[in-house]
Design a protein around this motif. Sequence first.
Motif, PDB file in Angstrom:
ATOM      1  N   GLY A 217       0.582  -1.229   0.003  1.00 11.50           N
ATOM      2  CA  GLY A 217       0.114   0.025   0.184  1.00 11.50           C
ATOM      3  C   GLY A 217       0.903   1.217   0.046  1.00 11.50           C
ATOM      4  O   GLY A 217       1.765   1.102   0.017  1.00 11.50           O
ATOM      5  N   ILE A 218       0.046   2.396   0.265  1.00  9.57           N
ATOM      6  CA  ILE A 218       0.953   3.758  -0.152  1.00  9.57           C
ATOM      7  C   ILE A 218       0.883   4.398   1.316  1.00  9.57           C
ATOM      8  O   ILE A 218      -0.532   4.420   1.754  1.00  9.57           O
ATOM      9  CB  ILE A 218       0.412   4.593  -1.086  1.00  9.57           C
ATOM     10  CG1 ILE A 218       0.550   4.037  -2.401  1.00  9.57           C
ATOM     11  CG2 ILE A 218       0.986   6.001  -1.023  1.00  9.57           C
ATOM     12  CD1 ILE A 218      -0.134   4.681  -3.574  1.00  9.57           C
ATOM     13  N   ARG A 219       1.836   4.580   2.100  1.00 10.27           N
ATOM     14  CA  ARG A 219       1.659   5.120   3.303  1.00 10.27           C
ATOM     15  C   ARG A 219       1.749   6.884   3.392  1.00 10.27           C
ATOM     16  O   ARG A 219       2.014   7.254   2.303  1.00 10.27           O
ATOM     17  CB  ARG A 219       3.027   4.693   3.982  1.00 10.27           C
ATOM     18  CG  ARG A 219       2.949   3.228   4.275  1.00 10.27           C
ATOM     19  CD  ARG A 219       4.246   2.819   5.092  1.00 10.27           C
ATOM     20  NE  ARG A 219       4.181   1.393   5.513  1.00 10.27           N
ATOM     21  CZ  ARG A 219       5.280   0.680   6.195  1.00 10.27           C
ATOM     22  NH1 ARG A 219       6.200   1.581   6.846  1.00 10.27           N
ATOM     23  NH2 ARG A 219       5.234  -0.484   6.558  1.00 10.27           N
ATOM     24  N   ASN A 220       1.526   7.200   4.530  1.00 14.77           N
ATOM     25  CA  ASN A 220       1.395   8.838   4.566  1.00 14.77           C
ATOM     26  C   ASN A 220       0.567   9.407   3.571  1.00 14.77           C
ATOM     27  O   ASN A 220       1.102  10.252   2.790  1.00 14.77           O
ATOM     28  CB  ASN A 220       2.892   9.351   4.359  1.00 14.77           C
ATOM     29  CG  ASN A 220       3.902   8.717   5.390  1.00 14.77           C
ATOM     30  OD1 ASN A 220       3.737   8.337   6.624  1.00 14.77           O
ATOM     31  ND2 ASN A 220       5.254   8.325   5.091  1.00 14.77           N
TER      32      ASN A 220
ATOM     33  N   LYS B 176       4.831   4.820  -9.697  1.00 15.22           N
ATOM     34  CA  LYS B 176       6.019   5.472 -10.888  1.00 15.22           C
ATOM     35  C   LYS B 176       5.550   6.875 -11.081  1.00 15.22           C
ATOM     36  O   LYS B 176       6.411   7.669 -10.950  1.00 15.22           O
ATOM     37  CB  LYS B 176       6.062   4.707 -12.079  1.00 15.22           C
ATOM     38  CG  LYS B 176       6.820   3.235 -11.790  1.00 15.22           C
ATOM     39  CD  LYS B 176       7.016   2.689 -13.231  1.00 15.22           C
ATOM     40  CE  LYS B 176       7.842   1.259 -12.998  1.00 15.22           C
ATOM     41  NZ  LYS B 176       7.890   0.609 -14.477  1.00 15.22           N
ATOM     42  N   SER B 177       4.195   6.923 -10.953  1.00 11.55           N
ATOM     43  CA  SER B 177       3.821   8.466 -11.302  1.00 11.55           C
ATOM     44  C   SER B 177       4.059   9.207 -10.039  1.00 11.55           C
ATOM     45  O   SER B 177       4.337  10.549 -10.002  1.00 11.55           O
ATOM     46  CB  SER B 177       2.330   8.378 -11.804  1.00 11.55           C
ATOM     47  OG  SER B 177       1.504   7.918 -10.303  1.00 11.55           O
ATOM     48  N   LEU B 178       3.889   8.834  -8.659  1.00 18.05           N
ATOM     49  CA  LEU B 178       4.348   9.338  -7.481  1.00 18.05           C
ATOM     50  C   LEU B 178       5.674   9.814  -7.415  1.00 18.05           C
ATOM     51  O   LEU B 178       5.936  10.740  -6.957  1.00 18.05           O
ATOM     52  CB  LEU B 178       3.725   8.511  -6.367  1.00 18.05           C
ATOM     53  CG  LEU B 178       2.266   8.452  -6.144  1.00 18.05           C
ATOM     54  CD1 LEU B 178       2.178   7.363  -5.130  1.00 18.05           C
ATOM     55  CD2 LEU B 178       1.589   9.762  -6.057  1.00 18.05           C
ATOM     56  N   GLU B 179       6.399   8.847  -7.942  1.00 13.76           N
ATOM     57  CA  GLU B 179       7.946   8.981  -7.770  1.00 13.76           C
ATOM     58  C   GLU B 179       8.418   9.922  -8.772  1.00 13.76           C
ATOM     59  O   GLU B 179       9.424  10.653  -8.729  1.00 13.76           O
ATOM     60  CB  GLU B 179       8.528   7.657  -8.110  1.00 13.76           C
ATOM     61  CG  GLU B 179       8.476   6.459  -6.935  1.00 13.76           C
ATOM     62  CD  GLU B 179       8.858   5.156  -7.509  1.00 13.76           C
ATOM     63  OE1 GLU B 179       9.408   5.200  -8.636  1.00 13.76           O
ATOM     64  OE2 GLU B 179       8.833   4.431  -6.488  1.00 13.76           O
ATOM     65  N   SER B 180       7.647  10.344 -10.003  1.00 17.89           N
ATOM     66  CA  SER B 180       8.149  11.300 -10.884  1.00 17.89           C
ATOM     67  C   SER B 180       7.278  12.488 -10.893  1.00 17.89           C
ATOM     68  O   SER B 180       7.250  13.249 -11.911  1.00 17.89           O
ATOM     69  CB  SER B 180       7.989  10.651 -12.295  1.00 17.89           C
ATOM     70  OG  SER B 180       6.673  10.382 -12.389  1.00 17.89           O
ATOM     71  N   ALA B 181       6.516  12.679  -9.742  1.00 19.47           N
ATOM     72  CA  ALA B 181       5.630  13.830  -9.474  1.00 19.47           C
ATOM     73  C   ALA B 181       6.432  15.191  -9.707  1.00 19.47           C
ATOM     74  O   ALA B 181       7.781  15.248  -9.235  1.00 19.47           O
ATOM     75  CB  ALA B 181       5.035  13.651  -8.237  1.00 19.47           C
TER      76      ALA B 181
END
Length: 308
Positions: free
Chosen positions: A1-4, A81-86
């Motif tokens: 999952g995605i934390r924070n 990946k989209s979060l990492e390249s925000a």
Amino acid sequence: GIRNAVATLGTSLTREHAIILRRYTDKVIVVFDGDEAGKKAALRVLDVFLPEGLKPLMVILPEGHDPASLIFEGRQDEFQKSLESAAPILDFMIERNIRSFEEQKTSRSAAVKEIVDVLSKMKDPIERSYYIKKTGESFGVREDELLSLLKFGDKLKGRISARKPANNDERLVLKTLLKFPKLVDYIREDDLIDIFPENEIKTVLEHIILNGFDDLSSLLFKFNDSSVQEAISEVVFLSDDVPDEATAWRLLKDCIRKLKLKRVEENLRVVRIKIDRAIAEKNNLLEEKLIKEYRDLIQEEKNIRGRD
């Protein structure tokens, strides 16, 4: 999952939310729906996050998707990946405004003012300096002019003037004098101020002729009238293709010539109306006087058109 992660429960982010988030981080990734409404919602967070020192990034999802729909389709890796390249929301805003200007959906002035207003809320001076430079390069506006407007801050925010706008020649004269102050002597020595119509540009020119000016920022603060301040800010965003004083001199003389012609043409129109009235009233003496005045104006017009 995605934390924070936290849900916004709609698009209503407040300063209180930003203050709480700032206790834990200075970087926030915003993920709204991929439609136009979602993009506008992402832009609105700039007003909330920047004053609290947060650096908002954004993820633009595929059209018609939200985070839940991507996860439901088994595209967790793609979403991660989209979060990492925000990317910074401010970059997105600048690019959006550039496209809007290039497609002639908005003016240069409106596009830049919107960005300057956002930059005025940014706390980090290094980040702000970077975006001032980027905005100037993108829109062809000098950095010192943007800095002056930035210092001026919220005084120009959201002001809509009911004034009749000056024409482009009047604006170009002021733009040229702001960039090359020595040329003010040309206006002063030939007493050319009278050819300008009574408006905000003339108010600024009269001040410059009488008092001079140190820089754009100090000039803005000389006037309490919001319409005059707005007129100055509009002039700043005119396309600047005057590379040197010699070119500026030629441009200034051409603008003055056009303004003189405009004044003569307006006087001719008024005198024609008066002549028609004198004829209707059978006032021969007045008619003769007005016809002479009309001929003098015609000669003045020829003289102006005949000059280099």
